[in-house]
Design a protein around this motif. Structure first.
Motif, PDB file in Angstrom:
ATOM      1  N   VAL A 218       0.890  -1.181   0.064  1.00  0.00           N
ATOM      2  CA  VAL A 218       0.133   0.129  -0.076  1.00  0.00           C
ATOM      3  C   VAL A 218       0.899   1.236  -0.034  1.00  0.00           C
ATOM      4  N   ASP A 219       1.826   1.283   0.755  1.00  0.00           N
ATOM      5  CA  ASP A 219       2.938   2.352   0.735  1.00  0.00           C
ATOM      6  C   ASP A 219       3.624   2.598  -0.677  1.00  0.00           C
ATOM      7  N   LEU A 220       3.903   1.269  -1.229  1.00  0.00           N
ATOM      8  CA  LEU A 220       4.522   1.457  -2.588  1.00  0.00           C
ATOM      9  C   LEU A 220       3.532   2.075  -3.684  1.00  0.00           C
ATOM     10  N   GLU A 221       2.196   1.640  -3.451  1.00  0.00           N
ATOM     11  CA  GLU A 221       1.147   2.155  -4.436  1.00  0.00           C
ATOM     12  C   GLU A 221       1.066   3.669  -4.399  1.00  0.00           C
ATOM     13  N   ALA A 222       1.155   4.225  -3.039  1.00  0.00           N
ATOM     14  CA  ALA A 222       1.036   5.590  -2.740  1.00  0.00           C
ATOM     15  C   ALA A 222       2.394   6.583  -3.461  1.00  0.00           C
TER      16      ALA A 222
ATOM     17  N   TYR B  95      10.019  -6.584  -1.813  1.00  0.00           N
ATOM     18  CA  TYR B  95      10.342  -7.918  -2.336  1.00  0.00           C
ATOM     19  C   TYR B  95      10.991  -8.727  -1.309  1.00  0.00           C
ATOM     20  N   ALA B  96      11.875  -8.317  -0.300  1.00  0.00           N
ATOM     21  CA  ALA B  96      12.558  -9.057   0.696  1.00  0.00           C
ATOM     22  C   ALA B  96      11.112  -9.582   1.777  1.00  0.00           C
ATOM     23  N   ALA B  97      10.198  -8.725   1.925  1.00  0.00           N
ATOM     24  CA  ALA B  97       9.057  -9.085   2.895  1.00  0.00           C
ATOM     25  C   ALA B  97       8.502 -10.315   1.866  1.00  0.00           C
ATOM     26  N   TYR B  98       8.282 -10.025   0.696  1.00  0.00           N
ATOM     27  CA  TYR B  98       7.118 -10.992  -0.292  1.00  0.00           C
ATOM     28  C   TYR B  98       7.928 -12.390  -0.022  1.00  0.00           C
ATOM     29  N   GLU B  99       9.325 -12.291  -0.116  1.00  0.00           N
ATOM     30  CA  GLU B  99      10.148 -13.888  -0.144  1.00  0.00           C
ATOM     31  C   GLU B  99       9.979 -14.477   1.008  1.00  0.00           C
ATOM     32  N   ARG B 100       9.626 -13.975   2.113  1.00  0.00           N
ATOM     33  CA  ARG B 100       9.527 -14.454   3.276  1.00  0.00           C
ATOM     34  C   ARG B 100       8.272 -15.289   3.635  1.00  0.00           C
TER      35      ARG B 100
ATOM     36  N   HIS C 285       0.399  -8.691  -7.765  1.00  0.00           N
ATOM     37  CA  HIS C 285       0.550  -7.558  -7.363  1.00  0.00           C
ATOM     38  C   HIS C 285       2.395  -7.402  -7.477  1.00  0.00           C
ATOM     39  N   LYS C 286       3.023  -8.418  -6.845  1.00  0.00           N
ATOM     40  CA  LYS C 286       4.572  -8.062  -6.977  1.00  0.00           C
ATOM     41  C   LYS C 286       5.030  -8.057  -8.296  1.00  0.00           C
ATOM     42  N   ILE C 287       4.664  -8.838  -9.219  1.00  0.00           N
ATOM     43  CA  ILE C 287       5.055  -8.878 -10.681  1.00  0.00           C
ATOM     44  C   ILE C 287       4.599  -7.310 -11.232  1.00  0.00           C
ATOM     45  N   MET C 288       3.486  -6.767 -10.749  1.00  0.00           N
ATOM     46  CA  MET C 288       3.032  -5.255 -11.303  1.00  0.00           C
ATOM     47  C   MET C 288       4.077  -4.484 -10.816  1.00  0.00           C
ATOM     48  N   ALA C 289       4.332  -4.543  -9.574  1.00  0.00           N
ATOM     49  CA  ALA C 289       5.391  -3.750  -9.048  1.00  0.00           C
ATOM     50  C   ALA C 289       6.615  -3.614  -9.795  1.00  0.00           C
ATOM     51  N   VAL C 290       7.020  -4.832 -10.143  1.00  0.00           N
ATOM     52  CA  VAL C 290       8.386  -4.889 -10.972  1.00  0.00           C
ATOM     53  C   VAL C 290       8.124  -4.233 -12.156  1.00  0.00           C
ATOM     54  N   ASP C 291       7.010  -4.372 -12.910  1.00  0.00           N
ATOM     55  CA  ASP C 291       6.549  -3.604 -14.219  1.00  0.00           C
ATOM     56  C   ASP C 291       6.665  -2.278 -14.059  1.00  0.00           C
TER      57      ASP C 291
ATOM     58  N   LYS D  47      -3.582   3.452 -11.834  1.00  0.00           N
ATOM     59  CA  LYS D  47      -4.631   3.820 -11.088  1.00  0.00           C
ATOM     60  C   LYS D  47      -5.527   3.094 -10.866  1.00  0.00           C
ATOM     61  N   VAL D  48      -5.855   1.911 -11.689  1.00  0.00           N
ATOM     62  CA  VAL D  48      -7.065   0.966 -11.630  1.00  0.00           C
ATOM     63  C   VAL D  48      -6.462  -0.269 -11.206  1.00  0.00           C
ATOM     64  N   HIS D  49      -5.444  -0.978 -12.069  1.00  0.00           N
ATOM     65  CA  HIS D  49      -4.799  -2.349 -11.842  1.00  0.00           C
ATOM     66  C   HIS D  49      -3.991  -2.422 -10.613  1.00  0.00           C
ATOM     67  N   PHE D  50      -2.856  -1.418 -10.586  1.00  0.00           N
ATOM     68  CA  PHE D  50      -2.019  -1.603  -9.707  1.00  0.00           C
ATOM     69  C   PHE D  50      -2.471  -1.181  -8.188  1.00  0.00           C
ATOM     70  N   VAL D  51      -3.628  -1.728  -7.818  1.00  0.00           N
ATOM     71  CA  VAL D  51      -4.305  -1.213  -6.444  1.00  0.00           C
ATOM     72  C   VAL D  51      -4.757  -2.337  -5.910  1.00  0.00           C
ATOM     73  N   TYR D  52      -4.128  -2.928  -4.744  1.00  0.00           N
ATOM     74  CA  TYR D  52      -4.681  -3.915  -3.881  1.00  0.00           C
ATOM     75  C   TYR D  52      -6.289  -3.947  -3.573  1.00  0.00           C
ATOM     76  N   CYS D  53      -6.550  -2.871  -2.767  1.00  0.00           N
ATOM     77  CA  CYS D  53      -7.836  -2.234  -2.415  1.00  0.00           C
ATOM     78  C   CYS D  53      -8.082  -0.997  -2.189  1.00  0.00           C
ATOM     79  N   ARG D  54      -8.772  -0.242  -2.816  1.00  0.00           N
ATOM     80  CA  ARG D  54      -8.942   1.032  -2.609  1.00  0.00           C
ATOM     81  C   ARG D  54      -9.703   1.375  -1.301  1.00  0.00           C
ATOM     82  N   CYS D  55      -9.999   0.608  -0.330  1.00  0.00           N
ATOM     83  CA  CYS D  55     -10.466   1.004   0.994  1.00  0.00           C
ATOM     84  C   CYS D  55      -9.277   1.384   1.866  1.00  0.00           C
ATOM     85  N   LEU D  56      -7.954   0.825   1.589  1.00  0.00           N
ATOM     86  CA  LEU D  56      -6.797   0.979   2.256  1.00  0.00           C
ATOM     87  C   LEU D  56      -6.127   2.238   1.513  1.00  0.00           C
ATOM     88  N   GLN D  57      -6.749   3.003   0.767  1.00  0.00           N
ATOM     89  CA  GLN D  57      -6.025   4.206   0.155  1.00  0.00           C
ATOM     90  C   GLN D  57      -6.332   5.310   1.105  1.00  0.00           C
ATOM     91  N   PRO D  58      -5.599   6.186   1.762  1.00  0.00           N
ATOM     92  CA  PRO D  58      -5.986   7.327   2.325  1.00  0.00           C
ATOM     93  C   PRO D  58      -6.910   8.583   1.772  1.00  0.00           C
TER      94      PRO D  58
END
Length: 251
Positions: A43-47, A134-139, A161-167, A215-226
């Motif tokens: 969520v922080d990365l999306e912002a 990425y490091a947290a994802y690998e755990r 979402h991890k793949i999208m973050a890389v892209d 703004k549409v696809h790289f969003v895990y959940c809009r309810c988490l956006q400030p």
């Protein structure tokens, strides 16, 4: 025989186990904690990407203004140096004119260079947060069939979402490197290089697709956006540099 019951006034202390959810195993408890950490980083990365994209759009507007002026200066410079060949005393009136054109050209080019460097630095800062994600994802235990790992009817899987973050990072970083590469080709005697840079800035079709992707696809959940607290967002972009230019453009 009377039996007396003595009431203790001392508070009763209940001993709780370290696990607030005793039905979970320690491994599963750790997995859920890692899921929460990964989600927070995502969520922080999306912002951060949305904030960078706003900066990018602002920089592009400033660069479009700059490149139009550079294009005009290049034309004037080419006309000036071509007229020297047919002029009997070119040093009489062309020296100050040529110096003025070159000085303004260099000034505009420096602002252009600073704009690209600002975007590159911002992306490299975001990349540090990407590495944490990425490091947290690998755990994560990918064998767990939780909604976070598998996805559900409302959310895509965390792997997606991890793949999208890389892209997203690769696309934005490649765009900045392309701008820097084209910028290094700019030259007062090469009008074609200026036109190529201008065409690159005006290629909006690809960015429209990316705008939707971010703004549409790289969003895990809009309810988490400030929620936005103020509609006016001040960006530190190159627009302020345009105001402080020393050489005033004559259109």
């Amino acid at each position: 025989m009377e039996h007396r019951v003595e009431l203790s006034l001392e508070p009763r202390v209940e001993h709780k186990s370290g696990n607030d959810e005793p039905h979970l195993t320690q491994h599963l408890q750790q997995h859920y904690e890692t899921e929460a950490e990964v989600l927070g980083l995502l969520v922080d990365l999306e912002a951060r990407y949305r904030q960078y994209y706003n900066l990018y759009q602002c920089e592009m507007l400033a660069q479009k203004t700059l490149i139009e002026r550079i294009w005009l200066l290049t034309q004037r410079y080419l006309i000036l140096i071509s007229s020297e060949q047919s002029c009997r005393y070119p040093e009489v009136y062309t020296l100050s004119t040529e110096e003025a054109i070159v000085n303004e050209y260099e000034e505009k080019l420096e602002v252009l260079r600073a704009s690209n460097n600002t975007m590159k630095k911002s992306l490299l800062d975001i990349n540090q947060h990407c590495k944490e994600f990425y490091a947290a994802y690998e755990r994560l235990d990918k064998a767990q069939e939780t909604p976070f790992i598998m996805g559900d009817s409302h959310h895509r899987s965390i792997k997606y979402h991890k793949i999208m973050a890389v892209d997203v990072f690769n696309y934005l970083y490649a765009m900045v490197l392309k701008l820097k590469c084209y910028m290094h080709q700019l030259d007062p005697v090469n009008l074609e290089s200026v036109e190529e840079y201008r065409d690159l800035l005006h290629n909006e079709s690809l960015m429209e697709e990316f705008d939707e992707y971010l703004k549409v696809h790289f969003v895990y959940c809009r309810c988490l956006q400030p929620s936005q607290t103020c509609p006016i967002v001040k960006l530190k972009c190159s627009h302020q540099n345009l105001v402080n230019l020393k050489y005033v453009s004559r259109m």
